[in-house]
Enzyme design. Structure first.
Site, PDB file in Angstrom:
ATOM      1  N   HIS A 143      12.747  11.068 -27.818  1.00 24.94           N
ATOM      2  CA  HIS A 143      11.808  11.996 -27.183  1.00 24.94           C
ATOM      3  C   HIS A 143      12.254  13.447 -27.376  1.00 24.94           C
ATOM      4  O   HIS A 143      11.451  14.312 -27.722  1.00 24.94           O
ATOM      5  CB  HIS A 143      11.687  11.658 -25.693  1.00 24.94           C
ATOM      6  N   ASN A 167       4.146  21.355 -20.157  1.00 19.14           N
ATOM      7  CA  ASN A 167       3.833  20.551 -21.340  1.00 19.14           C
ATOM      8  C   ASN A 167       4.199  21.254 -22.640  1.00 19.14           C
ATOM      9  O   ASN A 167       3.926  20.726 -23.724  1.00 19.14           O
ATOM     10  CB  ASN A 167       2.337  20.212 -21.373  1.00 19.14           C
ATOM     11  N   LYS A 181       5.460  12.214 -10.055  1.00 13.41           N
ATOM     12  CA  LYS A 181       4.608  11.391 -10.919  1.00 13.41           C
ATOM     13  C   LYS A 181       5.298  10.054 -11.195  1.00 13.41           C
ATOM     14  O   LYS A 181       6.500  10.003 -11.427  1.00 13.41           O
ATOM     15  CB  LYS A 181       4.377  12.083 -12.270  1.00 13.41           C
ATOM     16  N   LYS A 183      11.302  23.514 -12.125  1.00 14.17           N
ATOM     17  CA  LYS A 183      10.242  22.509 -12.115  1.00 14.17           C
ATOM     18  C   LYS A 183       9.616  22.399 -10.725  1.00 14.17           C
ATOM     19  O   LYS A 183       8.395  22.342 -10.579  1.00 14.17           O
ATOM     20  CB  LYS A 183      10.738  21.140 -12.593  1.00 14.17           C
ATOM     21  N   GLU A 225      -1.634  19.111 -11.046  1.00 11.69           N
ATOM     22  CA  GLU A 225      -1.765  19.542 -12.429  1.00 11.69           C
ATOM     23  C   GLU A 225      -3.127  20.145 -12.735  1.00 11.69           C
ATOM     24  O   GLU A 225      -3.789  19.779 -13.701  1.00 11.69           O
ATOM     25  CB  GLU A 225      -1.477  18.363 -13.380  1.00 11.69           C
ATOM     26  N   HIS A 265       4.543  14.691 -28.312  1.00 13.62           N
ATOM     27  CA  HIS A 265       4.028  13.345 -28.023  1.00 13.62           C
ATOM     28  C   HIS A 265       3.280  12.770 -29.223  1.00 13.62           C
ATOM     29  O   HIS A 265       3.394  11.584 -29.528  1.00 13.62           O
ATOM     30  CB  HIS A 265       3.080  13.371 -26.828  1.00 13.62           C
ATOM     31  N   ARG A 320       0.813  -1.227   0.000  1.00  8.99           N
ATOM     32  CA  ARG A 320       0.000   0.000   0.000  1.00  8.99           C
ATOM     33  C   ARG A 320       0.842   1.270   0.000  1.00  8.99           C
ATOM     34  O   ARG A 320       0.366   2.349   0.329  1.00  8.99           O
ATOM     35  CB  ARG A 320      -0.954   0.055   1.197  1.00  8.99           C
ATOM     36  N   GLU A 373      14.659  19.465 -22.562  1.00 11.48           N
ATOM     37  CA  GLU A 373      13.750  19.770 -21.441  1.00 11.48           C
ATOM     38  C   GLU A 373      14.251  20.994 -20.674  1.00 11.48           C
ATOM     39  O   GLU A 373      13.460  21.830 -20.226  1.00 11.48           O
ATOM     40  CB  GLU A 373      13.615  18.576 -20.480  1.00 11.48           C
ATOM     41  N   ARG A 381       0.927  24.101 -13.856  1.00 17.49           N
ATOM     42  CA  ARG A 381       1.837  23.006 -14.179  1.00 17.49           C
ATOM     43  C   ARG A 381       1.765  22.640 -15.661  1.00 17.49           C
ATOM     44  O   ARG A 381       2.728  22.118 -16.223  1.00 17.49           O
ATOM     45  CB  ARG A 381       1.516  21.778 -13.312  1.00 17.49           C
ATOM     46  N   HIS A 433       5.120  19.529 -25.873  1.00 15.81           N
ATOM     47  CA  HIS A 433       4.796  18.113 -25.703  1.00 15.81           C
ATOM     48  C   HIS A 433       3.473  17.709 -26.331  1.00 15.81           C
ATOM     49  O   HIS A 433       3.254  16.534 -26.603  1.00 15.81           O
ATOM     50  CB  HIS A 433       4.816  17.727 -24.224  1.00 15.81           C
TER      51      HIS A 433
HETATM   52  N1  LIG Z   1       7.482  11.037 -14.024  1.00 13.95           N
HETATM   53  C1  LIG Z   1       7.718  12.129 -14.724  1.00 13.95           C
HETATM   54  O1  LIG Z   1       7.405  13.242 -14.309  1.00 13.95           O
HETATM   55  C2  LIG Z   1       8.382  12.006 -16.052  1.00 13.95           C
HETATM   56  C3  LIG Z   1       8.823  13.157 -16.709  1.00 13.95           C
HETATM   57  C4  LIG Z   1       9.480  13.018 -17.920  1.00 13.95           C
HETATM   58  C5  LIG Z   1       9.686  11.754 -18.452  1.00 13.95           C
HETATM   59  N2  LIG Z   1       9.241  10.656 -17.791  1.00 13.95           N
HETATM   60  C6  LIG Z   1       9.474   9.315 -18.332  1.00 13.95           C
HETATM   61  O2  LIG Z   1      10.862   9.105 -18.408  1.00 13.95           O
HETATM   62  C7  LIG Z   1      11.131   8.168 -19.446  1.00 13.95           C
HETATM   63  C8  LIG Z   1      12.287   8.652 -20.264  1.00 13.95           C
HETATM   64  O3  LIG Z   1      13.409   8.820 -19.424  1.00 13.95           O
HETATM   65  P1  LIG Z   1      14.900   8.670 -19.959  1.00 13.95           P
HETATM   66  O4  LIG Z   1      15.068   9.491 -21.170  1.00 13.95           O
HETATM   67  O5  LIG Z   1      15.792   8.860 -18.816  1.00 13.95           O
HETATM   68  O6  LIG Z   1      14.896   7.168 -20.491  1.00 13.95           O
HETATM   69  P2  LIG Z   1      15.603   5.862 -19.923  1.00 13.95           P
HETATM   70  O7  LIG Z   1      15.297   5.664 -18.512  1.00 13.95           O
HETATM   71  O8  LIG Z   1      15.260   4.776 -20.868  1.00 13.95           O
HETATM   72  O9  LIG Z   1      17.143   6.215 -20.047  1.00 13.95           O
HETATM   73  C9  LIG Z   1      17.690   6.430 -21.322  1.00 13.95           C
HETATM   74  C10 LIG Z   1      18.805   5.395 -21.601  1.00 13.95           C
HETATM   75  O10 LIG Z   1      19.973   5.788 -20.897  1.00 13.95           O
HETATM   76  C11 LIG Z   1      20.452   4.695 -20.122  1.00 13.95           C
HETATM   77  N3  LIG Z   1      21.118   5.311 -18.989  1.00 13.95           N
HETATM   78  C12 LIG Z   1      20.552   5.992 -17.959  1.00 13.95           C
HETATM   79  N4  LIG Z   1      21.495   6.521 -17.182  1.00 13.95           N
HETATM   80  C13 LIG Z   1      22.691   6.200 -17.732  1.00 13.95           C
HETATM   81  C14 LIG Z   1      24.043   6.480 -17.400  1.00 13.95           C
HETATM   82  N5  LIG Z   1      24.361   7.260 -16.363  1.00 13.95           N
HETATM   83  N6  LIG Z   1      25.014   5.979 -18.195  1.00 13.95           N
HETATM   84  C15 LIG Z   1      24.694   5.228 -19.275  1.00 13.95           C
HETATM   85  N7  LIG Z   1      23.441   4.941 -19.647  1.00 13.95           N
HETATM   86  C16 LIG Z   1      22.448   5.413 -18.874  1.00 13.95           C
HETATM   87  C17 LIG Z   1      19.247   3.845 -19.854  1.00 13.95           C
HETATM   88  O11 LIG Z   1      19.602   2.513 -19.615  1.00 13.95           O
HETATM   89  C18 LIG Z   1      18.482   3.995 -21.161  1.00 13.95           C
HETATM   90  O12 LIG Z   1      19.002   3.105 -22.120  1.00 13.95           O
HETATM   91  C19 LIG Z   1       9.846   8.020 -20.234  1.00 13.95           C
HETATM   92  O13 LIG Z   1       9.270   6.783 -19.925  1.00 13.95           O
HETATM   93  C20 LIG Z   1       8.975   9.145 -19.724  1.00 13.95           C
HETATM   94  O14 LIG Z   1       7.599   8.835 -19.767  1.00 13.95           O
HETATM   95  C21 LIG Z   1       8.604  10.760 -16.602  1.00 13.95           C
HETATM   96 ZN   LIG Z   2       9.571  15.510 -22.157  1.00  8.25          ZN
END
Ligand SMILES: NC(=O)c1ccc[n+]([C@@H]2O[C@H](COP(=O)([O-])OP(=O)(O)OC[C@H]3O[C@@H](n4cnc5c(N)ncnc54)[C@H](O)[C@@H]3O)[C@@H](O)[C@H]2O)c1
Ligand SMILES: [Zn+2]
Length: 358
Positions: free
Chosen positions: A241, A222, A120, A204, A214, A229, A98, A162, A218, A225
């Site tokens: 992305h 976006n 999030k 942020k 949101e 997206h 939980r 970003e 907030r 995006h």
């Molecule tokens: N929760 C939120 O507010 C929020 C906001 C923006 C994005 N997101 C989510 O985040 C995700 C994208 O995140 P991302 O771009 O970090 O993708 P990711 O987590 O897939 O990381 C990108 C790549 O880099 C690699 N990696 C990470 N750190 C590394 C390091 N220090 N050295 C070498 N490789 C490394 C990972 O293994 C992966 O292959 C999406 O799923 C998106 O929906 C969430």
């Molecule tokens: Zn983004």
């Protein structure tokens, strides 16, 4: 937020301070497990790298594994990785027993400047991205910009886009600072990255804390995006992305210009800034405007069947005031997509990365 080059060495001490009575369980992915070392001694659950891990099947396997290992309510989840691990491990923490605390340790630049802040968490379904999730703010965020050295260039750029977005929506001086420091940022200079992450996290956190669920402002985060997206989805996620959001920022600025909200030239200026950060600004050949429009209609930001946009007014300033977003007639969106597509195809100068590799 604990932000410092070398901060990962302090992970055990931070857990001792924030969660002295809890048992840590680390969730990470294969790339990060290989590239990032910490002195923490704790059971580590490793998932495959990439967006494909953000599933309920993976969530189920992780929660089962925690139970198999005897973890109970005295668990603290350590999310060590990019945004994928942050969302997946965050959702595990939000639901396991939980809800148990999570410590976010973002290792991709995108996760450092964006995903790890705001609370999030989410999983993907076959209907789309992030459709199942929870708000679950972390007990802490530990950021070590020193780990960015092993990131692939495209992943570095995802984070830089970003950050530029943060400047665009909230801080003109920061927007210009990124341009001035782009050589050091692209070279992953740890001091420059630390400064970038510090300012982005501040922006942020300030926006999110005033609007945790949101309801209003907030939505300015976006920016870029709504189109980004949709473009990602229409391209079948073959686009990074950051590349998609970069195009989205330019298209939305064009939309602002055509509605008379943004000054003429804002889109071109944004395109130049993004080009300077090595963003390709390519509209994928095979993607039709109609497909992007259709994808926009399926976006969860759609309210009552009408697509709403957070449009830029000028660097540092977004869309006036409440309600922060505005609806735009579909015919205007369609026309702007067409103009943008032709413009990007005809402007080779905006498509040449300056000294960026990979
Ligand atoms: N929760 C939120 O507010 C929020 C906001 C923006 C994005 N997101 C989510 O985040 C995700 C994208 O995140 P991302 O771009 O970090 O993708 P990711 O987590 O897939 O990381 C990108 C790549 O880099 C690699 N990696 C990470 N750190 C590394 C390091 N220090 N050295 C070498 N490789 C490394 C990972 O293994 C992966 O292959 C999406 O799923 C998106 O929906 C969430
Ligand atoms: Zn983004």
């Amino acid at each position: 937020v604990d932000l410092e080059v070398g901060a990962r060495e302090r992970l055990p001490a931070l857990l001792e301070e924030l969660a002295p009575t809890l048992r840590p369980a680390v969730i990470t992915d294969r790339n990060v497990a290989r590239a990032v070392t910490t002195p923490l001694k704790a059971p580590t659950l490793v998932v495959p790298a990439g967006e494909g891990a953000k599933t309920r099947a993976r969530w189920r396997a992780l929660t089962d594994r925690l139970l198999d290992l005897g973890f109970g309510r005295d668990t603290v989840v350590v999310a060590l990785g990019g945004g994928v691990v942050g969302d997946l491990a965050g959702f595990v923490a939000a639901t396991f027993q939980r809800g148990v605390p999570v410590l976010q340790v973002p290792t991709s630049l995108l996760a450092m400047v964006d995903a790890a802040v705001g609370g999030k968490t989410a999983l993907n379904t076959h209907h789309g991205k992030n459709l199942v999730g929870a708000f679950h703010p972390p007990i802490g965020v530990l950021i070590d910009p020193g780990v960015a050295g092993s990131l692939r260039s495209s992943h570095l750029r995802n984070g830089l886009v970003e950050a530029l977005k943060h400047g665009l929506v909230a801080d003109a001086a920061y927007f210009d600072w990124i341009e001035a420091e782009r050589t050091r940022l692209l070279a992953r200079d740890p001091a420059a990255l630390t400064e970038l992450i510090r300012r982005s996290v501040e922006i942020k956190a300030e926006i999110v804390s005033a609007d945790e669920r949101e309801a209003g402002r907030r939505a300015i985060l976006n920016a870029g995006h709504t189109v980004g997206h949709a473009l990602e989805a229409a391209a079948g996620y073959r686009l990074a992305h950051g590349e998609a959001v970069a195009v989205g920022l330019v298209v939305e600025a064009l939309l602002g210009e055509s509605l008379g909200e943004a000054p003429a030239g804002l889109a071109a200026e944004l395109a130049a800034r993004l080009g300077g950060l090595g963003l390709g600004l390519v509209w994928p050949e095979a993607v039709a405007e109609e497909a992007v429009l259709a994808a926009m209609g399926r976006d969860k930001k759609v309210v009552g069947g009408v697509v709403r946009f957070a449009l830029p007014r000028a660097p540092g300033r977004l869309a006036g005031g409440p309600p922060w977003t505005r609806s735009v007639a579909e015919s205007v969106v369609r026309q702007t997509l067409g103009v943008a597509r032709a413009w990007l195809a005809a402007a080779p100068s905006t498509r040449l990365p300056h000294g960026a590799n990979g």
